[in-house]
Design a protein around this motif. Structure first.
Motif, PDB file in Angstrom:
ATOM      1  N   ARG A 184     -22.254  -0.670 -14.697  1.00  0.00           N
ATOM      2  CA  ARG A 184     -21.405  -1.234 -15.741  1.00  0.00           C
ATOM      3  C   ARG A 184     -20.246  -2.009 -15.118  1.00  0.00           C
ATOM      4  N   GLU A 185     -19.623  -1.450 -14.070  1.00  0.00           N
ATOM      5  CA  GLU A 185     -18.514  -2.115 -13.396  1.00  0.00           C
ATOM      6  C   GLU A 185     -18.969  -3.420 -12.737  1.00  0.00           C
ATOM      7  N   VAL A 186     -20.126  -3.401 -12.139  1.00  0.00           N
ATOM      8  CA  VAL A 186     -20.635  -4.600 -11.465  1.00  0.00           C
ATOM      9  C   VAL A 186     -20.933  -5.692 -12.477  1.00  0.00           C
ATOM     10  N   SER A 187     -21.528  -5.320 -13.592  1.00  0.00           N
ATOM     11  CA  SER A 187     -21.880  -6.335 -14.586  1.00  0.00           C
ATOM     12  C   SER A 187     -20.637  -6.898 -15.278  1.00  0.00           C
ATOM     13  N   GLN A 188     -19.563  -6.127 -15.379  1.00  0.00           N
ATOM     14  CA  GLN A 188     -18.343  -6.601 -16.043  1.00  0.00           C
ATOM     15  C   GLN A 188     -17.468  -7.434 -15.113  1.00  0.00           C
ATOM     16  N   ILE A 203     -17.941  -9.968  -8.320  1.00  0.00           N
ATOM     17  CA  ILE A 203     -18.949  -9.277  -7.517  1.00  0.00           C
ATOM     18  C   ILE A 203     -20.278 -10.002  -7.711  1.00  0.00           C
ATOM     19  N   LYS A 204     -20.853 -10.454  -6.599  1.00  0.00           N
ATOM     20  CA  LYS A 204     -22.122 -11.172  -6.660  1.00  0.00           C
ATOM     21  C   LYS A 204     -23.255 -10.231  -6.289  1.00  0.00           C
ATOM     22  N   SER A 205     -24.362 -10.474  -6.893  1.00  0.00           N
ATOM     23  CA  SER A 205     -25.548  -9.665  -6.634  1.00  0.00           C
ATOM     24  C   SER A 205     -26.075  -9.979  -5.236  1.00  0.00           C
ATOM     25  N   PRO A 206     -26.488  -8.967  -4.496  1.00  0.00           N
ATOM     26  CA  PRO A 206     -27.016  -9.224  -3.154  1.00  0.00           C
ATOM     27  C   PRO A 206     -28.334  -9.997  -3.189  1.00  0.00           C
ATOM     28  N   ASP A 207     -29.015 -10.006  -4.335  1.00  0.00           N
ATOM     29  CA  ASP A 207     -30.271 -10.745  -4.432  1.00  0.00           C
ATOM     30  C   ASP A 207     -30.052 -12.235  -4.224  1.00  0.00           C
ATOM     31  N   LYS A 208     -28.888 -12.749  -4.618  1.00  0.00           N
ATOM     32  CA  LYS A 208     -28.631 -14.174  -4.489  1.00  0.00           C
ATOM     33  C   LYS A 208     -28.523 -14.591  -3.028  1.00  0.00           C
ATOM     34  N   TYR A 209     -28.085 -13.679  -2.171  1.00  0.00           N
ATOM     35  CA  TYR A 209     -27.940 -14.004  -0.758  1.00  0.00           C
ATOM     36  C   TYR A 209     -29.281 -14.046  -0.038  1.00  0.00           C
TER      37      TYR A 209
END
Length: 160
Positions: A68-72, A76-82
């Motif tokens: 919930r904290e990450v999505s709000q 904070i960027k998702s590691p998948d994008k890297y």
């Protein structure tokens, strides 16, 4: 007296909280007389305690809270994008590696064939040298004076 399977079933019911109070006393009396039942009860007790400790350290709602904290938080960027690599790039790299491997394999075979031919040539040359060495006439050595040695090839085959 109940069998070991019944004791194990009763122990499982006890740890699930489904064993009735009257049967608990009976279970503990069975465990006191059965070594295998005692060992299983100890294992289950250790397992239950480990679960209780890990539940305190990492409650189930902790994962939900983190997500919930990450999505709000937009910072904070998702590691998948890297680690995102397009499929076409991966396919192209695969084809290139396949072609390089095929090229290396053919070059290896060519060099192996050249080495085989050179080995055969060296063997033939060695045989030819041996034939030439064996076909030369033998040398004859005669001493005429005390300090003088004459070496002469015996070309006619007769001795001097």
């Amino acid at each position: 007296m109940k069998s070991n399977n019944n004791i194990i079933d009763m122990i499982n019911l006890y740890f699930d909280g489904e064993l009735e109070k009257e049967d608990e006393a009976f279970l503990f009396s069975l465990i006191s007389s059965d070594a295998e039942g005692r060992d299983y009860f100890k294992i289950m007790t250790t397992l239950k305690e480990s679960y209780r400790v890990s539940e305190k350290l990492y409650p189930q709602r902790l994962e939900e809270k983190i997500l919930r904290e990450v999505s709000q938080n937009p910072n904070i960027k998702s590691p998948d994008k890297y680690y995102y690599i397009p499929k076409k790039l991966i396919y192209a790299l695969s084809v290139i590696l396949l072609l390089v491997g095929l090229f290396a394999y053919t070059e290896f075979n060519i060099h192996r064939e050249k080495l085989r031919l050179q080995s055969e040539q060296v063997i033939k040359q060695t045989e030819m040298i041996n034939l030439l060495m064996n076909s030369l006439p033998q040398a004859e050595v005669k001493g005429r004076e005390i300090k003088k040695v004459i070496v002469r090839a015996n070309l006619d085959g007769d001795m001097l």
